[in-house]
Structure formats: C-alpha cells, structure tokens
Design a protein around this motif. Structure first.
Motif, PDB file in Angstrom:
ATOM      1  N   ILE A 116       0.664  -1.111  -0.039  1.00 46.72           N
ATOM      2  CA  ILE A 116       0.043  -0.022  -0.247  1.00 46.72           C
ATOM      3  C   ILE A 116       0.788   1.270   0.075  1.00 46.72           C
ATOM      4  O   ILE A 116       0.568   2.154  -0.504  1.00 46.72           O
ATOM      5  CB  ILE A 116      -0.969   0.002   1.145  1.00 46.72           C
ATOM      6  CG1 ILE A 116      -1.936  -1.136   1.040  1.00 46.72           C
ATOM      7  CG2 ILE A 116      -1.578   1.276   1.424  1.00 46.72           C
ATOM      8  CD1 ILE A 116      -2.908  -1.328   2.330  1.00 46.72           C
ATOM      9  N   ARG A 125      -5.049  -3.005  -0.501  1.00 45.32           N
ATOM     10  CA  ARG A 125      -6.280  -3.022   0.643  1.00 45.32           C
ATOM     11  C   ARG A 125      -6.683  -4.027   1.075  1.00 45.32           C
ATOM     12  O   ARG A 125      -6.838  -4.597   1.948  1.00 45.32           O
ATOM     13  CB  ARG A 125      -6.954  -1.585   0.458  1.00 45.32           C
ATOM     14  CG  ARG A 125      -7.819  -1.270   1.705  1.00 45.32           C
ATOM     15  CD  ARG A 125      -8.743  -0.299   1.313  1.00 45.32           C
ATOM     16  NE  ARG A 125      -8.285   0.964   1.054  1.00 45.32           N
ATOM     17  CZ  ARG A 125      -8.478   1.955   0.169  1.00 45.32           C
ATOM     18  NH1 ARG A 125      -9.788   1.540  -0.499  1.00 45.32           N
ATOM     19  NH2 ARG A 125      -7.920   3.030   0.060  1.00 45.32           N
ATOM     20  N   PHE A 180      -8.086  -0.932   6.872  1.00 41.63           N
ATOM     21  CA  PHE A 180      -7.964   0.292   6.018  1.00 41.63           C
ATOM     22  C   PHE A 180      -9.215   0.255   5.044  1.00 41.63           C
ATOM     23  O   PHE A 180      -9.502  -0.466   4.000  1.00 41.63           O
ATOM     24  CB  PHE A 180      -6.726  -0.066   5.211  1.00 41.63           C
ATOM     25  CG  PHE A 180      -6.370   1.423   4.225  1.00 41.63           C
ATOM     26  CD1 PHE A 180      -6.879   2.326   4.433  1.00 41.63           C
ATOM     27  CD2 PHE A 180      -5.327   1.203   3.401  1.00 41.63           C
ATOM     28  CE1 PHE A 180      -6.656   3.633   3.744  1.00 41.63           C
ATOM     29  CE2 PHE A 180      -4.900   2.379   2.538  1.00 41.63           C
ATOM     30  CZ  PHE A 180      -5.634   3.802   2.682  1.00 41.63           C
TER      31      PHE A 180
END
Length: 186
Positions: free
Chosen positions: A39, A137, A171
């Motif tokens: 990420i 994610r 997230f």
C-alpha cells in the motif's frame, strides 16, 4: 525421578507451545507489515501525482484556492505520518482521499478542465493507482483480520500482552468518504 522427568517434559511442552505462539505472532505482524508496504508504494505514487493534478486544476479553477490548499495540506499531513504508525497513516489517507474527491468534483463543474488532456491523463493515472491501492487494501485487510483474530482468540489471547501483540486497524473508507460530494457555485 519420575516426577523430575514429568516436570521437565511438561516444561518442555509448555516451552514449545510458547515458541509456537510467539512465532505465529511474529509471522502475523510481519505479514501485515509486508501487506502495508504494498500500500505504501501505491501511496507514494499518488503523493507524487497530486502536485501535478493541483497545478493543472489551478489554471482552470483559480478561485477554488481553498479546495486546492486542502488537498496539499492533506497530502503533506499524510506524507508526514511515520510509516511505522500504520493506524495513523490510515486515518491520514482517508482524509486525503476525501479531499481528492473534491478536486474531481471541480472537474465536473468546469467543462474546460474536464476536457483538458493533461487533466484526463492525470485522472486516468490516479484511477490506476487507486485500483492498485484497492487490491493492496484487500490483501492488507485480510492479513489484519488474521492477525487480529489470532491475537484476540484462544490461545493467542492468553499470551498477547506478554508477547507484545499489536492490533492493527483495517484500511477502510470512512463513512463520509462514501457520500457524494456536493459542489455549490452559487
């Protein structure tokens, strides 16, 4: 003598069990951090793209200064969060995502900007980065789920405090980032 052998055997079994639990905590933490690094790469690409996007919009929507300043502030805030503090980074990224959406809302309000090839290319590149972020994610959230489940269930919960278990946040998009942005130029 039998009690000594049984005691040593029991201590050995408990020791092996503790080593197994410890190794699982370490594996889960490292997997989460590895997932976050994927990420982080996409976020850095997005950080690099934002100044170009802001400069392109500036030429068409100069009186939208506060929107552009908000985007730069959110970008700088997200960049300044230490990469080791994943939970704080997630909060900063959600704020940045919200401000980026306001720039694309400006594109809807200014037809010349929406037709600008540079703006279109930057928007396409940002969409590509966002797609990569979405895949990363999902993987990250899966590793977080595994880490948090192990640390909060038996036998991990028995040793979590002793073995420095770290809970990670998912997230996810915050509730306000799921709403449509309203742009009013009256």
């Amino acid at each position: 003598m039998l009690y000594l052998i049984l005691s040593v055997g029991l201590l050995l079994i408990i020791g092996l069990f503790m080593v197994t639990v410890f190794n699982r905590f370490v594996k889960n933490k490292n997997t989460v951090q590895d997932a976050w690094s994927n990420i982080d790469v996409a976020l850095k690409r997005r950080y690099d793209l934002i100044p170009n996007l802001v400069e392109t919009v500036k030429g068409y929507a100069a009186h939208e200064r506060s929107t552009l300043e908000d985007v730069i502030k959110a970008r700088n805030a997200a960049m300044s969060v230490p990469s080791e503090d994943i939970n704080a980074q997630i909060k900063a990224e959600n704020q940045l995502q919200q401000t980026l959406r306001s720039i694309f809302a400006l594109g809807e309000a200014y037809p010349d900007l929406k037709a600008n090839t540079n703006f279109i290319q930057l928007q396409e590149k940002l969409n590509e980065i966002e797609e990569n972020l979405e895949r990363s994610r999902r993987y990250y959230n899966g590793t977080v789920r595994e880490n948090n489940t192990y640390g909060e269930s038996f036998p991990g919960v028995l040793f979590a405090g002793m073995l420095n278990y770290k809970h990670f946040d998912f997230f996810e998009a915050e509730a306000e980032s799921r709403e449509n942005i309203k742009v009013d130029f009256s």
